[in-house]
Write an enzyme that holds these catalytic residues in place. Structure first.
Site, short mmCIF file in Angstrom:
data_model
loop_
_atom_site.label_atom_id
_atom_site.label_comp_id
_atom_site.label_asym_id
_atom_site.label_seq_id
_atom_site.Cartn_x
_atom_site.Cartn_y
_atom_site.Cartn_z
N ASP A 31 -1.18 4.63 -6.25
CA ASP A 31 0.37 4.61 -6.13
C ASP A 31 0.83 5.69 -6.76
OD1 ASP A 31 -0.81 1.74 -6.22
OD2 ASP A 31 1.12 1.52 -5.07
N GLN A 85 -5.27 -9.21 -2.94
CA GLN A 85 -5.48 -7.99 -1.70
C GLN A 85 -7.07 -7.87 -1.21
OE1 GLN A 85 -3.63 -7.64 -4.31
NE2 GLN A 85 -1.74 -6.84 -3.86
N GLY A 111 0.83 -1.16 0.21
CA GLY A 111 -0.02 0.02 -0.10
C GLY A 111 0.78 1.36 0.00
N ALA A 112 0.58 2.20 -0.98
CA ALA A 112 1.62 3.37 -1.36
C ALA A 112 1.87 4.10 0.30
CB ALA A 112 1.10 4.18 -2.24
N LYS A 135 -3.06 -0.29 -8.32
CA LYS A 135 -2.99 -1.81 -8.64
C LYS A 135 -3.74 -2.14 -10.08
CE LYS A 135 -1.60 -4.23 -6.44
NZ LYS A 135 -0.36 -4.61 -6.91
#
Lengths: 347, 347
Positions: free
Chosen positions: B238, B197, B46-47, B249
């Site tokens: 991201d 995810q 996760g960014a 993603k």
């Protein structure tokens, strides 16, 4: 040729598609109940293949009966057909095949055929359907190959191949035929969650034929299209309504929208037995909901938290407007499909 | 609050996201190398979360150094930062966080700070970034909740939740905030192949918060949209380029096209640290290609035939034209994003 299903003296032998690609094993169905079970559990799947499987199932119902006469067997016949009909709701080939066996049986009965004659004729009819399926796929291949680029990437979804038919394939038959003609096709196979027909089956059968294949996750298609790696999409079908709306494996509708957004032609390949002129539009096609466990687990391992909601429709409907052409053994049909399907259906 | 990552006297403790949802276990990274490994292996992902993790990694590099003085540590500092930078290429928060730590370090060094002071300040900065992340997510939640329907289905892709941040979430923070306001939201979570995810992480954290959630395969989104079950889509990011093009993603671009085709709004929620005004358009964003084994295997079990080609890009780019609004802690931005991002960036 890939032995998807084959008649043997002991019954129908199925290549077990739940075990591929790691294990090449076979299931023998020696009764109509076992054929029904093989269809429900997806040991055999693919609209054309389950049609022929059901026809063999009807023949097995006759061959294994304890009835002594045709009249006595007639009392059982409907329940044999009902059991095979109740296996899966979406692919129309199943109902088409059973209806054809029913018509034959009714004619034989009316003509006063003996039980032995009925057994022989029902089996011969199933065998004929098997042979017709292969011939239809070869014709679709010849008609459809002209639509594919001389060189480039072709995306397919699910498995509409030898494993979905009696041995050559609908969408993959078109690809095979194009490759046989010397076209340089690279196949991108959507893995096709949750059952992974693309990752497991399409990849397996194309590798067996040495056709260059790359497996992608279903969610990668748009970025490959944008990158210019896909020149055409071709898929199979489970039922095509009279207006051209097409039910096929869940995710086909996604791919059709993505293809149109990127200006990529989207083709459907299916034998005439997949076309259901009695169903006006896609809205009327029943969509099978499969067990949640296909999504929540893989190889016995749980993927999702306990108790979460799950959707698992096995098919979706692609409206006709997204379809560039429908390839059948009677030729390549173009929009408006309502008219072209009707015209070819009449001929 | 979900303990995605937490500072402890021994280092950074990560909730191991490769093991969820079936196992809730923790990984302690007590050196910067171990933090880098946790980022690369997606123990933490996760960014926003990997940005803060990298900041703690830089602090750990200082705390664990064998250097005796600030000048001596300065000789190591660049390689600590380089190791953490080399973990993943797409999410810009990682580079943003490391750059912020570098600026702080350069200032302290220039001001003649001692090594002990540097250790203390670097750790304090990482802690500040942790707290800022939670505050930013709460603000995004408040701004974004107004965009969601009072009642209806909201589709999300991947995990942009508590597990992708320091504990509240970007896209899922917006959903949490809407639910806290009394909105009746049913979340549809794309399972998000290949790393799952959505199926594993989004489902797990929303169930922990008793938010109604249904997991779907990525290829089911279009049919649910057509059936009227999705009223909005919200995802994380991201990296957002200066023109609004958004890397997120793999599969996000698919969903964005499908949403537009069905007239459904498509929202992106991301902290300002995800916005990269130095990158003009999405074409310039590097896309990480992850190992093929993530696609070919699950839980140690092989899905695909040996030797088949595999694509595994971890991200795709959604062009700005598909995005209805971008939710940040500075407010909700609308098209043209080139202008709105520039204006808010200046303010």
């Amino acid at each position: 040729m890939i032995p998807t299903l084959a008649w043997t003296p002991d019954g129908v032998r199925f290549l077990d598609q739940t075990k591929l690609p790691l294990e090449e094993s076979y299931v023998l169905a020696s009764s109509y109940e076992q054929v029904a079970e093989a269809i429900t559990s997806m040991v055999v799947r693919g609209a054309p293949a389950i049609g022929v499987a059901a026809a063999y199932g009807v023949a097995l119902g006759a061959l294994r009966t304890k009835a002594a006469t045709a009249r006595e067997f007639a009392l059982e016949f409907d329940s044999v057909c009902a059991r095979l009909t109740a296996t899966r709701p979406t692919a129309v080939n199943l109902f088409w095949a059973i209806a054809r066996m029913k018509r034959l049986f009714a004619g034989l009965l009316a003509a006063g055929a003996t039980l032995d004659q009925i057994k022989e004729k029902l089996l011969a009819e199933a065998q004929a359907m098997y042979n017709e399926d292969i011939a239809a796929c070869k014709k679709m291949g010849t008609f459809g190959a002209a639509l594919l680029p001389d060189e480039g990437g072709v995306l397919t979804h699910c498995n509409a191949g030898a494993l979905a038919t009696c041995g050559y394939g609908t969408a993959l038959g078109v690809i095979r035929s194009a490759v046989e003609q010397g076209k340089r096709i690279h196949v991108y196979a959507d893995e096709t969650r949750p059952f992974l027909q693309g990752a497991r089956l399409t990849a397996w059968e194309l590798m067996a034929d040495h056709i260059p294949t790359t497996v992608i996750c279903d969610n990668m298609a748009a970025s490959l299209m944008r990158a210019g790696r896909i020149q055409a999409v071709i898929v199979g079908a489970d039922r095509i309504a009279a207006n051209g709306d097409t039910a096929n494996k869940i995710g086909t509708y996604n791919v059709a929208i993505l293809a149109r957004e990127h200006g990529i032609p989207f083709y459907v390949a299916a034998p005439w037995s997949t076309i259901d002129l009695a169903t006006a539009t896609g809205e009327a096609i029943p969509i099978e909901e499969r067990p949640a466990v296909e999504v929540t687990h893989h190889g016995g391992k749980q993927l999702t938290p306990n108790g979460v909601g799950i959707c698992n429709p096995a098919f979706d409907v692609t409206p006709a407007k997204y379809i560039t052409a429908i390839v059948t053994e009677r030729g390549v049909l173009r929009a408006p499909f309502g008219e072209s399907l009707k015209a070819v259906g009449r001929s």
